[in-house]
Design a protein around this motif. Structure first.
Motif, PDB file in Angstrom:
ATOM      1  N   THR A   1       0.829  -1.211   0.000  1.00 32.96           N
ATOM      2  CA  THR A   1       0.000   0.000   0.000  1.00 32.96           C
ATOM      3  C   THR A   1       0.862   1.260   0.000  1.00 32.96           C
ATOM      4  O   THR A   1       0.391   2.337   0.375  1.00 32.96           O
ATOM      5  CB  THR A   1      -0.937   0.008   1.220  1.00 32.96           C
ATOM      6  OG1 THR A   1      -0.143  -0.057   2.418  1.00 32.96           O
ATOM      7  CG2 THR A   1      -1.904  -1.154   1.187  1.00 32.96           C
ATOM      8  N   TYR A   2       2.108   1.121  -0.427  1.00 32.03           N
ATOM      9  CA  TYR A   2       3.041   2.247  -0.400  1.00 32.03           C
ATOM     10  C   TYR A   2       2.505   3.455  -1.174  1.00 32.03           C
ATOM     11  O   TYR A   2       2.504   4.585  -0.673  1.00 32.03           O
ATOM     12  CB  TYR A   2       4.391   1.802  -0.972  1.00 32.03           C
ATOM     13  CG  TYR A   2       5.421   2.906  -1.049  1.00 32.03           C
ATOM     14  CD1 TYR A   2       6.205   3.233   0.044  1.00 32.03           C
ATOM     15  CD2 TYR A   2       5.600   3.616  -2.238  1.00 32.03           C
ATOM     16  CE1 TYR A   2       7.148   4.243  -0.028  1.00 32.03           C
ATOM     17  CE2 TYR A   2       6.535   4.630  -2.319  1.00 32.03           C
ATOM     18  CZ  TYR A   2       7.299   4.943  -1.212  1.00 32.03           C
ATOM     19  OH  TYR A   2       8.223   5.956  -1.290  1.00 32.03           O
ATOM     20  N   GLN A   3       2.021   3.216  -2.408  1.00 32.76           N
ATOM     21  CA  GLN A   3       1.562   4.317  -3.246  1.00 32.76           C
ATOM     22  C   GLN A   3       0.328   4.996  -2.664  1.00 32.76           C
ATOM     23  O   GLN A   3       0.260   6.225  -2.572  1.00 32.76           O
ATOM     24  CB  GLN A   3       1.257   3.800  -4.657  1.00 32.76           C
ATOM     25  CG  GLN A   3       2.470   3.278  -5.393  1.00 32.76           C
ATOM     26  CD  GLN A   3       2.125   2.777  -6.778  1.00 32.76           C
ATOM     27  OE1 GLN A   3       2.056   3.541  -7.732  1.00 32.76           O
ATOM     28  NE2 GLN A   3       1.887   1.487  -6.911  1.00 32.76           N
ATOM     29  N   SER A   4      -0.665   4.193  -2.274  1.00 34.25           N
ATOM     30  CA  SER A   4      -1.892   4.763  -1.730  1.00 34.25           C
ATOM     31  C   SER A   4      -1.646   5.470  -0.403  1.00 34.25           C
ATOM     32  O   SER A   4      -2.280   6.492  -0.110  1.00 34.25           O
ATOM     33  CB  SER A   4      -2.958   3.675  -1.561  1.00 34.25           C
ATOM     34  OG  SER A   4      -2.489   2.635  -0.725  1.00 34.25           O
ATOM     35  N   ASP A   5      -0.706   4.964   0.396  1.00 37.94           N
ATOM     36  CA  ASP A   5      -0.393   5.602   1.675  1.00 37.94           C
ATOM     37  C   ASP A   5       0.166   7.001   1.467  1.00 37.94           C
ATOM     38  O   ASP A   5      -0.253   7.965   2.116  1.00 37.94           O
ATOM     39  CB  ASP A   5       0.623   4.762   2.464  1.00 37.94           C
ATOM     40  CG  ASP A   5       0.011   3.496   3.033  1.00 37.94           C
ATOM     41  OD1 ASP A   5      -1.232   3.426   3.090  1.00 37.94           O
ATOM     42  OD2 ASP A   5       0.769   2.580   3.397  1.00 37.94           O
ATOM     43  N   HIS A   6       1.121   7.129   0.556  1.00 34.73           N
ATOM     44  CA  HIS A   6       1.728   8.440   0.302  1.00 34.73           C
ATOM     45  C   HIS A   6       0.756   9.384  -0.414  1.00 34.73           C
ATOM     46  O   HIS A   6       0.844  10.606  -0.231  1.00 34.73           O
ATOM     47  CB  HIS A   6       3.024   8.274  -0.484  1.00 34.73           C
ATOM     48  CG  HIS A   6       4.182   7.859   0.360  1.00 34.73           C
ATOM     49  ND1 HIS A   6       4.865   8.734   1.171  1.00 34.73           N
ATOM     50  CD2 HIS A   6       4.760   6.645   0.562  1.00 34.73           C
ATOM     51  CE1 HIS A   6       5.823   8.093   1.809  1.00 34.73           C
ATOM     52  NE2 HIS A   6       5.781   6.816   1.462  1.00 34.73           N
ATOM     53  N   SER A   7      -0.152   8.826  -1.184  1.00 38.48           N
ATOM     54  CA  SER A   7      -1.188   9.653  -1.797  1.00 38.48           C
ATOM     55  C   SER A   7      -2.093  10.253  -0.725  1.00 38.48           C
ATOM     56  O   SER A   7      -2.448  11.437  -0.776  1.00 38.48           O
ATOM     57  CB  SER A   7      -2.018   8.809  -2.777  1.00 38.48           C
ATOM     58  OG  SER A   7      -3.023   9.595  -3.381  1.00 38.48           O
TER      59      SER A   7
ATOM     60  N   ALA B   1     -10.417   8.940  -8.138  1.00 40.31           N
ATOM     61  CA  ALA B   1     -10.876   8.008  -7.107  1.00 40.31           C
ATOM     62  C   ALA B   1      -9.703   7.244  -6.508  1.00 40.31           C
ATOM     63  O   ALA B   1      -9.629   7.042  -5.291  1.00 40.31           O
ATOM     64  CB  ALA B   1     -11.900   7.037  -7.696  1.00 40.31           C
ATOM     65  N   VAL B   2      -8.768   6.823  -7.348  1.00 43.26           N
ATOM     66  CA  VAL B   2      -7.577   6.115  -6.865  1.00 43.26           C
ATOM     67  C   VAL B   2      -6.748   7.034  -5.973  1.00 43.26           C
ATOM     68  O   VAL B   2      -6.269   6.631  -4.908  1.00 43.26           O
ATOM     69  CB  VAL B   2      -6.730   5.606  -8.046  1.00 43.26           C
ATOM     70  CG1 VAL B   2      -5.378   5.099  -7.566  1.00 43.26           C
ATOM     71  CG2 VAL B   2      -7.467   4.502  -8.794  1.00 43.26           C
ATOM     72  N   ALA B   3      -6.594   8.285  -6.383  1.00 41.65           N
ATOM     73  CA  ALA B   3      -5.770   9.235  -5.626  1.00 41.65           C
ATOM     74  C   ALA B   3      -6.326   9.502  -4.228  1.00 41.65           C
ATOM     75  O   ALA B   3      -5.564   9.704  -3.277  1.00 41.65           O
ATOM     76  CB  ALA B   3      -5.640  10.544  -6.391  1.00 41.65           C
TER      77      ALA B   3
ATOM     78  N   VAL C   1      -5.257   0.719  -6.670  1.00 44.62           N
ATOM     79  CA  VAL C   1      -4.277   1.412  -7.514  1.00 44.62           C
ATOM     80  C   VAL C   1      -4.342   0.897  -8.946  1.00 44.62           C
ATOM     81  O   VAL C   1      -4.350  -0.312  -9.190  1.00 44.62           O
ATOM     82  CB  VAL C   1      -2.854   1.218  -6.950  1.00 44.62           C
ATOM     83  CG1 VAL C   1      -1.817   1.813  -7.903  1.00 44.62           C
ATOM     84  CG2 VAL C   1      -2.743   1.856  -5.574  1.00 44.62           C
ATOM     85  N   THR C   2      -4.418   1.823  -9.886  1.00 46.36           N
ATOM     86  CA  THR C   2      -4.409   1.489 -11.320  1.00 46.36           C
ATOM     87  C   THR C   2      -3.446   2.437 -12.034  1.00 46.36           C
ATOM     88  O   THR C   2      -3.027   3.450 -11.468  1.00 46.36           O
ATOM     89  CB  THR C   2      -5.808   1.640 -11.945  1.00 46.36           C
ATOM     90  OG1 THR C   2      -6.227   3.015 -11.836  1.00 46.36           O
ATOM     91  CG2 THR C   2      -6.834   0.762 -11.248  1.00 46.36           C
ATOM     92  N   GLY C   3      -3.149   2.114 -13.270  1.00 45.12           N
ATOM     93  CA  GLY C   3      -2.252   2.969 -14.042  1.00 45.12           C
ATOM     94  C   GLY C   3      -3.000   3.851 -15.014  1.00 45.12           C
ATOM     95  O   GLY C   3      -2.618   3.960 -16.175  1.00 45.12           O
ATOM     96  N   VAL C   4      -4.066   4.517 -14.538  1.00 45.28           N
ATOM     97  CA  VAL C   4      -4.901   5.342 -15.408  1.00 45.28           C
ATOM     98  C   VAL C   4      -4.522   6.813 -15.245  1.00 45.28           C
ATOM     99  O   VAL C   4      -4.589   7.350 -14.135  1.00 45.28           O
ATOM    100  CB  VAL C   4      -6.398   5.154 -15.066  1.00 45.28           C
ATOM    101  CG1 VAL C   4      -7.258   6.057 -15.941  1.00 45.28           C
ATOM    102  CG2 VAL C   4      -6.802   3.696 -15.249  1.00 45.28           C
TER     103      VAL C   4
END
Length: 390
Positions: free
Chosen positions: A235-241, A331-333, A339-342
């Motif tokens: 969850t590294y990306q979502s945590d920092h977001s 929504a992802v942010a 997490v998606t690559g959109v």
């Protein structure tokens, strides 16, 4: 000598959409300028050089493509759609087999000579939507015919869906959703649409549980569904977001003051909305949301006023695709989806993806231009029929 007045006179279509395009482009330049600071430092170059030679050039090229695409009569895109589909399907096959692989996903194809790479799914979205608009228009007289209408239409949808989903499930799902909306607008029966959805679920299960990226998909879904995994590597990306959102507050830290750009893997594309909120606050984030909502409203207005079925379906499909993608990215942010690559349309950094997005905007404006010309002629006829007052 360059004549700005002559250029403006030739610029047609919905003025609100043009304004939104300009505003999103300006936001993009500012946000990407800030978000690329860390990557420019790692490459040992100045952020100005990294930005000027890449992003601004593509932004300007994108606006040029919008202008060119909007000048072409949208009816020509009906014939072009056949050519695009003929190119797209083999290209998707080639991408899966021989494309450049990043994070176990073969999504990119390198363009010979110039060396640039592009995601074939960007071309596939444009090709499928224009092709569906064409097919649904031509099959309106026998739209309930399963053999001659439903199967040919759904065949194209399913083939493109599975080819994209094997490498890029999020994009495939969004495109499938847009296709369903077009089928509803195109008067396909509810029973047949239910069959399509059932088939889509089967294909989705196949991709998630048996596809080449099954472990990645399962990992992302589990990380989103189970809070106990918070602060883990998954969850590294979502945590920092979320940290970017929390520290942004109401009015943000100010332009160029983001700290999470140094930690997020893709702050200039997938998570650019988080950077915008960190620097411009909740107010800035809501402004972006409003811009996309106004865009959707203006596009729906074009659809309802279009005198031709093809124009209405074309504008509907492309506008739904752009806005759904925008809200999926946001929504992802903000933690409302895995997490998606959109990317965020017309805002995220990206070369060929911005070009294809710009072409989609140009086609919508082409339909808008036709609506304006039709209504102008209609008004002239009405005025001409009014008898002169004695």
């Amino acid at each position: 000598m360059f004549n700005i007045n002559a250029l403006l006179e030739r610029t047609k279509g919905d003025r609100w959409i043009w304004l939104i395009i300009i505003m999103l482009s300006l936001v993009s330049i500012m946000a990407v300028y800030s978000a690329t600071g860390a990557i420019a430092y790692k490459k040992g170059i100045t952020v100005e050089k990294y930005l000027l030679y890449k992003h601004i050039i593509f932004v300007l090229l994108g606006i040029a493509m919008i202008y060119i695409a909007h000048l072409l009569d949208y009816k020509y895109y009906s014939g072009i759609s056949k050519i695009l589909m003929i190119i797209t399907i083999p290209l998707l096959f080639y991408t899966l087999m021989f494309g450049s692989s990043i994070n176990e996903a073969s999504r990119w194809v390198k363009i010979p000579v110039i060396g640039l790479t592009f995601q074939t799914s960007d071309l596939a979205k444009l090709a499928l939507i224009t092709f569906l608009a064409r097919m649904l228009t031509k099959k309106q007289e026998n739209i309930k015919d399963v053999k001659n209408s439903f199967i040919p239409i759904m065949g194209s949808v399913c083939v493109v869906f599975i080819l994209i989903a094997l490498a890029n499930l999020s994009t495939a799902l969004m495109l499938f959703g847009v296709s369903i909306l077009l089928l509803i607008i195109g008067r396909i029966s509810i029973k047949q649409i239910a069959m399509v959805c059932a088939g889509g679920i089967v294909l989705l299960m196949f991709v998630v549980f048996l596809g080449p990226r099954k472990e990645t998909y399962k990992s992302r879904i589990n990380a989103f569904m189970h809070p106990e995994l918070q602060h883990s590597d998954k969850t590294y990306q979502s945590d920092h977001s979320k940290i970017a959102l929390a520290t942004g507050g109401l009015f943000g830290k100010g332009p160029g003051n983001s700290t999470e750009r140094n930690f997020l893997p893709h702050p200039y594309s997938d998570f650019i909305f988080a950077i915008i909120i960190e620097e411009y606050g909740t107010v800035g984030g809501l402004a972006i949301v409003v811009l996309y909502l106004v865009l959707l409203y203006r596009c729906v207005r074009i659809v309802t006023r279009s005198p031709k079925a093809f124009g209405a379906l074309l504008a509907a499909g492309l506008s739904f695709s752009l806005t759904i993608q925008a809200f999926a990215n946001m929504a992802v942010a903000v933690g409302l989806g895995p997490v998606t690559g959109v990317p965020l349309p017309l805002v995220s950094m990206g070369g060929t993806s911005m070009i294809f997005t710009s072409i989609a905007f140009g086609i919508i404006l082409s339909v808008s231009r036709d609506v304006e010309e039709y209504n102008t002629k209609k008004d002239k006829v009405v005025v001409g029929e009014i008898p002169a007052m004695a």
